[in-house]
Each structure stands twice: as C-alpha cells, then as structure tokens.
Design a protein around this motif. Sequence first.
Motif, PDB file in Angstrom:
ATOM      1  N   ILE A  39       7.528  19.848  -7.445  1.00 21.20           N
ATOM      2  CA  ILE A  39       7.580  19.559  -6.107  1.00 21.20           C
ATOM      3  C   ILE A  39       8.278  18.244  -5.861  1.00 21.20           C
ATOM      4  N   THR A  40       8.796  17.839  -4.819  1.00 22.05           N
ATOM      5  CA  THR A  40       9.247  16.527  -4.341  1.00 22.05           C
ATOM      6  C   THR A  40       8.211  15.695  -3.712  1.00 22.05           C
ATOM      7  N   ILE A  41       7.909  14.344  -4.310  1.00 25.84           N
ATOM      8  CA  ILE A  41       6.977  13.672  -3.652  1.00 25.84           C
ATOM      9  C   ILE A  41       7.848  12.386  -2.988  1.00 25.84           C
ATOM     10  N   TYR A  42       7.478  12.412  -1.734  1.00 29.70           N
ATOM     11  CA  TYR A  42       8.200  11.342  -0.763  1.00 29.70           C
ATOM     12  C   TYR A  42       7.349  10.207  -0.855  1.00 29.70           C
ATOM     13  N   PHE A  43       7.948   9.164  -0.760  1.00 30.49           N
ATOM     14  CA  PHE A  43       6.783   7.860  -0.762  1.00 30.49           C
ATOM     15  C   PHE A  43       7.338   6.823  -0.096  1.00 30.49           C
ATOM     16  N   GLY A  44       6.641   5.760   0.347  1.00 34.29           N
ATOM     17  CA  GLY A  44       6.872   4.529   1.064  1.00 34.29           C
ATOM     18  C   GLY A  44       5.549   3.668   0.944  1.00 34.29           C
ATOM     19  N   GLY A  45       5.749   2.413   1.638  1.00 34.58           N
ATOM     20  CA  GLY A  45       4.851   1.538   1.508  1.00 34.58           C
ATOM     21  C   GLY A  45       4.691   0.521   2.852  1.00 34.58           C
ATOM     22  N   TYR A  46       3.740   0.049   2.874  1.00 35.14           N
ATOM     23  CA  TYR A  46       3.752  -1.059   3.897  1.00 35.14           C
ATOM     24  C   TYR A  46       2.708  -2.166   3.504  1.00 35.14           C
ATOM     25  N   LEU A  91       0.943  -1.242   0.052  1.00 35.82           N
ATOM     26  CA  LEU A  91       0.273   0.016  -0.055  1.00 35.82           C
ATOM     27  C   LEU A  91       0.797   1.324   0.092  1.00 35.82           C
ATOM     28  N   LEU A  92       0.449   2.199  -0.774  1.00 36.87           N
ATOM     29  CA  LEU A  92       1.484   3.327  -0.893  1.00 36.87           C
ATOM     30  C   LEU A  92       1.176   4.428   0.247  1.00 36.87           C
ATOM     31  N   VAL A  93       2.055   5.015   0.687  1.00 36.26           N
ATOM     32  CA  VAL A  93       1.958   6.292   1.539  1.00 36.26           C
ATOM     33  C   VAL A  93       2.881   7.327   0.715  1.00 36.26           C
ATOM     34  N   THR A  94       2.181   8.627   0.712  1.00 36.18           N
ATOM     35  CA  THR A  94       3.163   9.714   0.191  1.00 36.18           C
ATOM     36  C   THR A  94       3.000  10.862   0.778  1.00 36.18           C
ATOM     37  N   PHE A  95       3.943  11.774   0.760  1.00 38.13           N
ATOM     38  CA  PHE A  95       4.029  13.214   1.351  1.00 38.13           C
ATOM     39  C   PHE A  95       4.481  14.120   0.287  1.00 38.13           C
ATOM     40  N   PRO A  96       3.656  15.116  -0.263  1.00 37.71           N
ATOM     41  CA  PRO A  96       4.444  15.874  -1.104  1.00 37.71           C
ATOM     42  C   PRO A  96       5.064  17.218  -0.374  1.00 37.71           C
ATOM     43  N   SER A  97       6.147  17.656  -0.972  1.00 41.84           N
ATOM     44  CA  SER A  97       7.070  18.683  -0.094  1.00 41.84           C
ATOM     45  C   SER A  97       5.820  19.980  -0.111  1.00 41.84           C
ATOM     46  N   SER A  98       5.219  20.376  -1.083  1.00 45.44           N
ATOM     47  CA  SER A  98       4.140  21.465  -0.935  1.00 45.44           C
ATOM     48  C   SER A  98       3.228  21.085  -2.092  1.00 45.44           C
ATOM     49  N   THR A  99       2.262  22.219  -1.876  1.00 42.69           N
ATOM     50  CA  THR A  99       1.224  22.483  -3.264  1.00 42.69           C
ATOM     51  C   THR A  99       1.124  23.826  -3.315  1.00 42.69           C
ATOM     52  N   LEU A 100       1.376  24.348  -4.652  1.00 39.65           N
ATOM     53  CA  LEU A 100       1.737  25.556  -5.049  1.00 39.65           C
ATOM     54  C   LEU A 100       0.510  25.981  -5.928  1.00 39.65           C
ATOM     55  N   GLY A 101       0.426  27.376  -6.050  1.00 37.05           N
ATOM     56  CA  GLY A 101      -0.486  27.923  -7.003  1.00 37.05           C
ATOM     57  C   GLY A 101      -1.951  27.467  -6.948  1.00 37.05           C
ATOM     58  N   ASN A 102      -2.563  27.512  -8.203  1.00 38.81           N
ATOM     59  CA  ASN A 102      -3.948  27.112  -8.215  1.00 38.81           C
ATOM     60  C   ASN A 102      -4.120  25.608  -8.657  1.00 38.81           C
ATOM     61  N   TYR A 103      -3.267  24.906  -8.272  1.00 35.39           N
ATOM     62  CA  TYR A 103      -3.371  23.261  -8.467  1.00 35.39           C
ATOM     63  C   TYR A 103      -3.513  22.717  -7.267  1.00 35.39           C
ATOM     64  N   GLY A 104      -4.433  21.727  -7.317  1.00 33.79           N
ATOM     65  CA  GLY A 104      -4.825  20.727  -6.235  1.00 33.79           C
ATOM     66  C   GLY A 104      -3.772  19.609  -6.311  1.00 33.79           C
ATOM     67  N   GLY A 105      -3.713  18.802  -5.370  1.00 37.27           N
ATOM     68  CA  GLY A 105      -2.904  17.645  -5.426  1.00 37.27           C
ATOM     69  C   GLY A 105      -1.471  17.858  -4.956  1.00 37.27           C
ATOM     70  N   PRO A 106      -0.838  16.799  -5.190  1.00 41.72           N
ATOM     71  CA  PRO A 106      -0.955  16.039  -6.249  1.00 41.72           C
ATOM     72  C   PRO A 106      -1.587  14.835  -6.079  1.00 41.72           C
TER      73      PRO A 106
END
Length: 88
Positions: free
Chosen positions: A81-88, A35-50
């Motif tokens: 942005i940077t997407i940090y990811f891991g799993g379990y 299963l995926l776990v993610t942490f974005p470094s930030s969200t900027l501007g008028n964009y949602g997500g990631p």
Amino acid sequence: MKFAFTDYTGGFFGSFNTGGASSGTWQDARLVGKLLVTFPSSTLGNYGGPNVTLDSSTGVISWSFGVTATGGANAGSPPDITIYFGGY
C-alpha cells in the motif's frame, strides 16, 4: 460554549510504498520536531494497520502490519500500500 484556538499548521509532505513487506522505515527530515499524520491508501487481507510511529528527533517513520488471522487461517503476504504522510 467553549472555543479553542491554535496556531498549529500542518502540511502534506509525501508518500511511500510498503512494497509488500511486513515492516519498514522511511525518513524525512521535515518531520523532525513535528507530530505525524498518516493516511494509508487501503488495508487489505487479514492484516491490520499499518501501525505507524514517528521518532520526531530523527524524522524516521516506522511502520508494521499486525496479523489478525485466527482459527488456522493463513494471512498471506502483507499488502503493498501507499502511506501518505504529513506533519504539524
């Protein structure tokens, strides 16, 4: 009172940059069957997500940004942005 126990353990596997693109993929074989776990470094501007999903049979992470600009506003370029990811 209720207690829950689990034998799941997870880990941080790495990170990748979106490079300012509106969507893309990243593959890591360590994610197969996880299963995926993610942490974005930030969200900027008028964009949602990631918005991030995992195909756990292949280990492919798919990501995209959803434009949220309204009223004729220009959302501009997607953030890099940077997407940090891991799993379990």
